[in-house]
Design an enzyme around this catalytic site. Structure first.
Site, PDB file in Angstrom:
ATOM      1  N   LYS A  80       3.942 -13.380  18.026  1.00 33.50           N
ATOM      2  CA  LYS A  80       2.674 -13.369  17.283  1.00 33.50           C
ATOM      3  C   LYS A  80       1.630 -12.591  18.085  1.00 33.50           C
ATOM      4  O   LYS A  80       1.543 -12.741  19.314  1.00 33.50           O
ATOM      5  CB  LYS A  80       2.213 -14.812  17.054  1.00 33.50           C
ATOM      6  N   SER A 155      -1.635 -19.275  10.130  1.00 30.55           N
ATOM      7  CA  SER A 155      -1.907 -17.896  10.443  1.00 30.55           C
ATOM      8  C   SER A 155      -0.687 -17.098  10.913  1.00 30.55           C
ATOM      9  O   SER A 155      -0.693 -15.878  10.869  1.00 30.55           O
ATOM     10  CB  SER A 155      -2.989 -17.842  11.527  1.00 30.55           C
ATOM     11  N   SER A 179      -0.576 -23.611  12.098  1.00 34.53           N
ATOM     12  CA  SER A 179      -0.159 -22.209  11.954  1.00 34.53           C
ATOM     13  C   SER A 179       1.258 -21.876  12.371  1.00 34.53           C
ATOM     14  O   SER A 179       1.717 -20.746  12.161  1.00 34.53           O
ATOM     15  CB  SER A 179      -1.120 -21.305  12.719  1.00 34.53           C
TER      16      SER A 179
END
Ligand code: GLN
Length: 491
Positions: A80, A155, A179
């Site tokens: 990420k 996210s 997330s």
């Protein structure tokens, strides 16, 4: 040999260790897959093909030299874009960090490299990890491989989509309010939020420092456990890191895979087991609970009366911390600088930079946070929210006297179509209704696929006491032994 991109991390590592496949071959297969599908999925913001092949060659050389390889050596991983990577762009999904190449690796990335994993690149995310759909990424959304017109969660939607699209067998996420777990649920993959302090925040671009927790994402529970073990454990560079070994999550995942849950008490959270979720989600969840009962688990209902206040408390605490953390993005130290033409003062340049560099959701959070912290309102908002946080922790403590783990659906709804929740922030915030209490408490939580609703994946959340992460892996692996892993349709 089955297609390399369809294999689990465990299978890939075994092939490399035995010499049936080289790490370079495995890496090339994944880079080819990314080239074939990522223009449609858009899971990646940056693919580091050269860096990946170099790391793969190093693993192959190590093996050729007869050195011992770790359990994930040569396995590709997608990271990420919230974690710093030395020399490799790190944007946090924001224009304000466009073009920034950090001078150092985050601890998580350093440990990934030490484990011999091969970093393929950086994945898409809502800007500064604020969101539940990746629609707030400044670089455009990611599609859900189950239906490219729908969101992959957020996210960390890019990491979850990369797994579901077979672009990577492992990925890293970060979970501040859900997330890792919510993207896992809506893409039919596994996402685990470790105990807060169980994984290092060093080099994790800060959103809400008392909640942010990096963690593993995979297509099955054992792979997630192996990744958790590789990245977890004490880090002296993070002041809130817990000075204790990683709970034995791998052994627990292996034990759970036998499908025996005799003697395990599952606490069904009354407040989260019916209300607030779509009927299809509730139905899949209930079927999964029945399946867990058949494995020998005992189900007890536990009430956590303060969980209903978790979402409002989170939306005071997280924005408050973000308003302080994001002050460092000033147009001087990192990334973007706007209007620095020699005629403007520092303050004006900062203001122009922030106006151009931050998207609307990030601005909303900063404004909410500065308001909640301002003198005169501090006690009424931030102070009250901290008290609620204590009450939620007490609910968890009491619940864990009655049950070994708590269970609920991971998120109230399956993957929704793009644009359907962007006009009302509250509708977006509701995606984390069931995941946020765990963050406020600091315990671990995992989402494991538990079935489909109208052809879209549903996740079951397992929550455990702090530093008892192993418990959730045991129950998760047992659930997986009945449900199996989910496979998204061909892209
Ligand atoms: N969706 C939540 C938010 O927008 C949680 C985000 C996260 O866990 N990073 O704040």
């Amino acid at each position: 040999m089955a297609e390399l991109t369809r294999m689990t991390a465990t299978e890939i590592a075994a092939l490399i260790a035995s010499g049936e496949a080289s790490a370079v071959e495995v890496t090339r297969a994944h880079l080819d897959r990314i080239a074939a599908v990522d223009d449609r999925v858009h899971a990646f913001l940056h693919v580091d093909a050269d860096g990946a092949l170099e790391a793969a060659r190093a693993v192959d050389a190590k093996r050729a030299a007869g050195a011992e390889l770790g359990p994930l050596a040569g396995v590709p991983v997608a990271v990420k874009d919230v974690l710093t990577t030395k020399g490799v762009p790190t944007t946090v999904g924001s224009k304000i960090l466009e073009g920034w190449r950090p001078p150092y690796d985050s601890t998580i990335v350093r440990r990934l490299r030490a484990a011999g994993t091969v970093m393929l690149g950086k994945t898409n995310m809502d800007e500064f990890a604020m969101g539940s759909s990746t629609e707030y990424s400044a670089y455009g959304p990611t599609g859900n491989p189950w239906d490219l017109g729908r969101i992959p969660g957020g996210s960390g939607g890019g990491s979850a989509a990369a797994l579901a699209a077979y672009e990577a067998p492992l990925a890293i996420g970060s979970d501040t309010g859900g997330s890792i777990r919510q993207p896992g649920a809506v893409t039919g993959t596994v996402g685990a939020k470790p105990t807060y302090g169980g994984t290092s925040r060093y080099g994790l671009v800060a959103f809400s420092s008392s909640l942010d927790t990096p963690g593993p994402c995979a297509r099955n529970v054992l792979d997630a456990a192996l990744l958790h073990e590789a990245i977890g454990g004490h880090d002296p560079r993070d002041s809130t890191s817990i000075p204790a070994p990683v709970p034995d999550v791998v052994a627990a995942a292996r034990a759970g895979a036998s499908g025996d849950l005799t003697g395990v008490k599952l606490g069904l959270v009354t407040e989260f087991s019916g209300e607030g979720a779509e009927p299809g989600v509730v139905a899949a969840f209930r079927d999964a609970v029945d399946a867990l009962t058949k494995l020998g688990a005992e189900v007890v209902e536990v009430s956590c009366p303060h969980f209903q206040y978790a979402l409002p408390a989170y939306y005071l605490i997280a924005p408050s911390e973000c308003s302080s953390n994001l002050a460092r993005f000033d147009g001087v130290r990192f990334g973007l600088r706007v209007g620095d033409d020699g005629n403007r003062g520092l303050e004006e340049v900062m203001s122009l930079t922030r106006d151009a560099g931050f998207g609307p959701e990030v601005k909303r959070r900063i404004m909410l946070g500065t308001y909640a912290l301002s003198s005169g309102y501090y006690d009424a908002y931030y102070g009250q929210a901290q008290k609620v946080r204590t009450l939620i922790t007490r609910d968890f403590t009491a619940a864990f006297e009655q049950a070994d783990v708590l269970i609920s659906p991971t998120t109230p709804f399956v993957a929704f179509p793009f644009g359907s929740r962007t006009s009302d922030p509250y509708q977006m915030y509701l995606a984390d209704l069931f995941t946020i209490p765990t963050n406020l408490y600091g315990g671990p939580g995992i989402s494991v696929p538990c079935g489909l609703s109208d052809g879209l994946p549903v996740g079951l959340q397992i929550m455990a006491p702090t530093m008892a992460d192993d418990r959730m892996y045991r129950v998760g692996a047992a659930l997986e032994s009945v449900i199996g892993t989910l496979t998204a349709p061909e892209l």
